[in-house]
Design a protein around this motif. Structure first.
Motif, PDB file in Angstrom:
ATOM      1  N   LYS A 156       0.831  -1.211   0.000  1.00 45.11           N
ATOM      2  CA  LYS A 156       0.000   0.000   0.000  1.00 45.11           C
ATOM      3  C   LYS A 156       0.866   1.261   0.000  1.00 45.11           C
ATOM      4  O   LYS A 156       1.782   1.407   0.813  1.00 45.11           O
ATOM      5  N   SER A 157       0.578   2.175  -0.925  1.00 40.52           N
ATOM      6  CA  SER A 157       1.391   3.378  -1.091  1.00 40.52           C
ATOM      7  C   SER A 157       0.497   4.587  -1.361  1.00 40.52           C
ATOM      8  O   SER A 157      -0.632   4.449  -1.829  1.00 40.52           O
ATOM      9  N   LYS A 158       1.058   5.769  -1.089  1.00 36.95           N
ATOM     10  CA  LYS A 158       0.329   7.015  -1.335  1.00 36.95           C
ATOM     11  C   LYS A 158       0.580   7.464  -2.776  1.00 36.95           C
ATOM     12  O   LYS A 158       1.726   7.576  -3.214  1.00 36.95           O
ATOM     13  N   LEU A 159      -0.503   7.688  -3.501  1.00 33.73           N
ATOM     14  CA  LEU A 159      -0.424   8.190  -4.872  1.00 33.73           C
ATOM     15  C   LEU A 159      -0.561   9.706  -4.813  1.00 33.73           C
ATOM     16  O   LEU A 159      -1.647  10.233  -4.575  1.00 33.73           O
ATOM     17  N   VAL A 160       0.563  10.385  -5.017  1.00 34.91           N
ATOM     18  CA  VAL A 160       0.581  11.844  -4.905  1.00 34.91           C
ATOM     19  C   VAL A 160      -0.136  12.487  -6.083  1.00 34.91           C
ATOM     20  O   VAL A 160      -0.904  13.440  -5.932  1.00 34.91           O
ATOM     21  N   SER A 161       0.102  11.954  -7.281  1.00 35.80           N
ATOM     22  CA  SER A 161      -0.571  12.484  -8.462  1.00 35.80           C
ATOM     23  C   SER A 161      -0.676  11.396  -9.517  1.00 35.80           C
ATOM     24  O   SER A 161       0.093  10.436  -9.529  1.00 35.80           O
ATOM     25  N   ILE A 185      -7.205  -3.407   0.369  1.00 34.79           N
ATOM     26  CA  ILE A 185      -7.223  -1.985   0.678  1.00 34.79           C
ATOM     27  C   ILE A 185      -8.662  -1.568   0.952  1.00 34.79           C
ATOM     28  O   ILE A 185      -9.598  -2.070   0.322  1.00 34.79           O
ATOM     29  N   ARG A 186      -8.857  -0.684   1.923  1.00 35.10           N
ATOM     30  CA  ARG A 186     -10.183  -0.237   2.288  1.00 35.10           C
ATOM     31  C   ARG A 186     -10.604   0.949   1.426  1.00 35.10           C
ATOM     32  O   ARG A 186      -9.763   1.701   0.924  1.00 35.10           O
ATOM     33  N   GLN A 187     -11.899   1.133   1.291  1.00 32.77           N
ATOM     34  CA  GLN A 187     -12.401   2.233   0.478  1.00 32.77           C
ATOM     35  C   GLN A 187     -11.970   3.581   1.048  1.00 32.77           C
ATOM     36  O   GLN A 187     -11.628   4.504   0.305  1.00 32.77           O
ATOM     37  N   ARG A 188     -11.954   3.698   2.362  1.00 33.51           N
ATOM     38  CA  ARG A 188     -11.558   4.981   2.946  1.00 33.51           C
ATOM     39  C   ARG A 188     -10.080   5.270   2.690  1.00 33.51           C
ATOM     40  O   ARG A 188      -9.676   6.436   2.617  1.00 33.51           O
ATOM     41  N   GLU A 189      -9.261   4.223   2.508  1.00 35.19           N
ATOM     42  CA  GLU A 189      -7.855   4.428   2.168  1.00 35.19           C
ATOM     43  C   GLU A 189      -7.717   4.860   0.713  1.00 35.19           C
ATOM     44  O   GLU A 189      -6.886   5.712   0.383  1.00 35.19           O
ATOM     45  N   ILE A 190      -8.548   4.278  -0.147  1.00 36.00           N
ATOM     46  CA  ILE A 190      -8.555   4.692  -1.551  1.00 36.00           C
ATOM     47  C   ILE A 190      -8.975   6.148  -1.649  1.00 36.00           C
ATOM     48  O   ILE A 190      -8.375   6.946  -2.383  1.00 36.00           O
ATOM     49  N   ASP A 191     -10.009   6.509  -0.886  1.00 36.29           N
ATOM     50  CA  ASP A 191     -10.485   7.892  -0.882  1.00 36.29           C
ATOM     51  C   ASP A 191      -9.409   8.861  -0.386  1.00 36.29           C
ATOM     52  O   ASP A 191      -9.391  10.032  -0.764  1.00 36.29           O
ATOM     53  N   ALA A 192      -8.505   8.357   0.469  1.00 30.80           N
ATOM     54  CA  ALA A 192      -7.434   9.196   1.020  1.00 30.80           C
ATOM     55  C   ALA A 192      -6.224   9.249   0.093  1.00 30.80           C
ATOM     56  O   ALA A 192      -5.213   9.877   0.430  1.00 30.80           O
ATOM     57  N   GLY A 193      -6.297   8.574  -1.049  1.00 26.94           N
ATOM     58  CA  GLY A 193      -5.221   8.659  -2.033  1.00 26.94           C
ATOM     59  C   GLY A 193      -4.252   7.499  -2.044  1.00 26.94           C
ATOM     60  O   GLY A 193      -3.197   7.578  -2.691  1.00 26.94           O
ATOM     61  N   LEU A 201       2.725   9.096 -13.031  1.00 23.30           N
ATOM     62  CA  LEU A 201       2.424   8.982 -11.603  1.00 23.30           C
ATOM     63  C   LEU A 201       3.560   9.542 -10.756  1.00 23.30           C
ATOM     64  O   LEU A 201       4.735   9.479 -11.138  1.00 23.30           O
ATOM     65  N   VAL A 202       3.190  10.027  -9.589  1.00 26.28           N
ATOM     66  CA  VAL A 202       4.151  10.329  -8.532  1.00 26.28           C
ATOM     67  C   VAL A 202       3.709   9.545  -7.304  1.00 26.28           C
ATOM     68  O   VAL A 202       2.599   9.716  -6.820  1.00 26.28           O
ATOM     69  N   VAL A 203       4.586   8.657  -6.811  1.00 24.39           N
ATOM     70  CA  VAL A 203       4.275   7.768  -5.699  1.00 24.39           C
ATOM     71  C   VAL A 203       5.154   8.140  -4.508  1.00 24.39           C
ATOM     72  O   VAL A 203       6.357   8.341  -4.658  1.00 24.39           O
ATOM     73  N   GLU A 204       4.552   8.223  -3.334  1.00 27.67           N
ATOM     74  CA  GLU A 204       5.306   8.574  -2.133  1.00 27.67           C
ATOM     75  C   GLU A 204       5.997   7.331  -1.582  1.00 27.67           C
ATOM     76  O   GLU A 204       5.568   6.711  -0.625  1.00 27.67           O
ATOM     77  N   ARG A 205       7.091   6.993  -2.205  1.00 28.87           N
ATOM     78  CA  ARG A 205       7.928   5.864  -1.786  1.00 28.87           C
ATOM     79  C   ARG A 205       9.377   6.235  -1.966  1.00 28.87           C
ATOM     80  O   ARG A 205       9.734   6.918  -2.925  1.00 28.87           O
TER      81      ARG A 205
END
Length: 360
Positions: free
Chosen positions: A319-324, A335-343, A356-360
């Motif tokens: 699981k990773s944060k998708l910045v853009s 993955i939970r829907q609320r996590e998807i909603d959070a990006g 893409l820009v990934v926060e990793r």
């Protein structure tokens, strides 16, 4: 660090049900040494919520060690009939960041972040089973056997567990007692080597066609539930097929066997396939990912560090944060829907639709 030591009384919300979409904290209430390098950790909801799960499922734990991403998946080894708590059984892995932290630091009273239950390694209804496990892969099938025992349910089960030596067998003393409680359960322990236990009364070696023909002559009539290291499961899968087990009757846990897809062979119109730039902001790396490839598969080949386990959108480890940017994600519950909603997204089951820009 995401863990904390409980300093206030546990809540009294008895009768509530754990919600996988919103609940994410578990309280450790017991630590028990199973062998020289295996411990069982028992958790409850801090709010006394009941945790409903199926035998064979697992939880993903995020401990936040040194504030780094370190999600790990551990199968539940306890019976689903004991829904006030869950137990996971963890083997200390040499050099393993999370398993060593758990063994050395987790004590009763500690609260940890956890997601679950997850996974689809759940036994179908059948008249006869063969449970096969290797090493710490015993944990999900142990949950299944304990479930039969707690339900006083008749069963026809052959339970074949393989390990390095007799001293490495987890639940070695409990298994004979379960065989007495579950009429029709036959336990076979198979050490690769007897080590210093010269009085070992059974067979030794590795699983083989001859062994299975001797110990489970009706194997073709059984539903097989298999979990263990990737080479063990590969051998079990091959041998089962050779002995006539229909493919639909063979089930295995997959989150320990990460498969990184290989790039397909070049074809005439490969140049026409669209590709996108994927940047990993923390590592300062940038790669090209074609529209028909997953982000994780290309990242692994390029040496980008992303924790991963199942590679199938099940466990949530990557699981990773998708910045853009945007992706086509086809997950399977990791993955939970609320996590998807959070990006957030799962690189293992996501194909790029843009740069893409990934926060990793």
């Amino acid at each position: 660090m995401a863990t904390e030591l409980l300093t206030a009384p546990v809540g009294t919300n008895n009768g509530g049900l754990w919600n996988p979409e919103t609940d994410d904290k578990l309280l450790c209430v017991d630590v028990h040494a199973e062998t020289h390098d295996v411990k069982s950790f028992t958790f409850v909801s801090p709010d006394h919520k009941r945790i409903a799960f199926s035998a064979g499922q697992y939880f993903m734990f995020e401990l936040g060690i040194d504030n780094e991403a370190d999600g790990r998946c551990y199968s539940i080894s306890s019976s689903p009939h004991r829904n006030n708590a869950i137990t996971v059984t963890v083997k200390r892995v040499p050099g393993g960041r999370v398993s060593n932290w758990l063994h050395d630091n987790l004590v009763p009273g500690t609260i940890v972040r956890a997601s679950g239950p997850l996974g689809k390694f759940v036994r179908p209804v059948a008249k006869k089973y063969l449970f096969m496990s290797g090493g710490s892969g015993i944990t999900p099938v142990m949950s299944m056997v304990r479930e039969f025992a707690d339900a006083a349910q008749p069963a026809d089960i052959v339970f074949l567990h393989a390990g390095r030596t007799p001293k490495d067998f987890v639940f070695r003393t409990e298994l004979p007692h379960l065989a007495e409680r579950v009429k029709g359960l036959r336990v076979l322990l198979l050490p690769e080597d007897i080590s210093n236990e010269r009085s070992w009364p059974g067979l030794t070696g590795r699983i083989s066609k001859e062994l299975l023909q001797l110990t489970v002559p009706d194997i073709a009539d059984r539903v097989i539930m298999c979990c263990g290291p990737a080479p063990f499961m590969r051998a079990a899968r091959t041998l089962s097929g050779e002995l006539g087990v229909p493919s639909q009757n063979y089930h295995e846990e997959s989150f320990d066997a990460t498969v990184i897809e290989e790039a397909p062979a070049p074809v005439a119109d490969a140049a026409q396939e669209q590709s996108f730039n994927v940047q990993f902001s923390k590592q300062g790396k940038s790669i090209e990912v074609r529209a028909d490839q997953t982000v994780l598969s290309c990242a692994k080949k390029a040496g980008v560090r992303i924790p991963s386990s199942c590679a199938n959108g099940i466990c949530g480890t990557c699981k990773s944060k998708l910045v853009s940017g945007s992706v086509d994600m086809k997950h399977d519950g990791g993955i939970r829907q609320r996590e998807i909603d959070a990006g957030f997204f799962l690189p293992c089951c996501s194909k790029p639709l843009s740069d893409l820009v990934v926060e990793r």
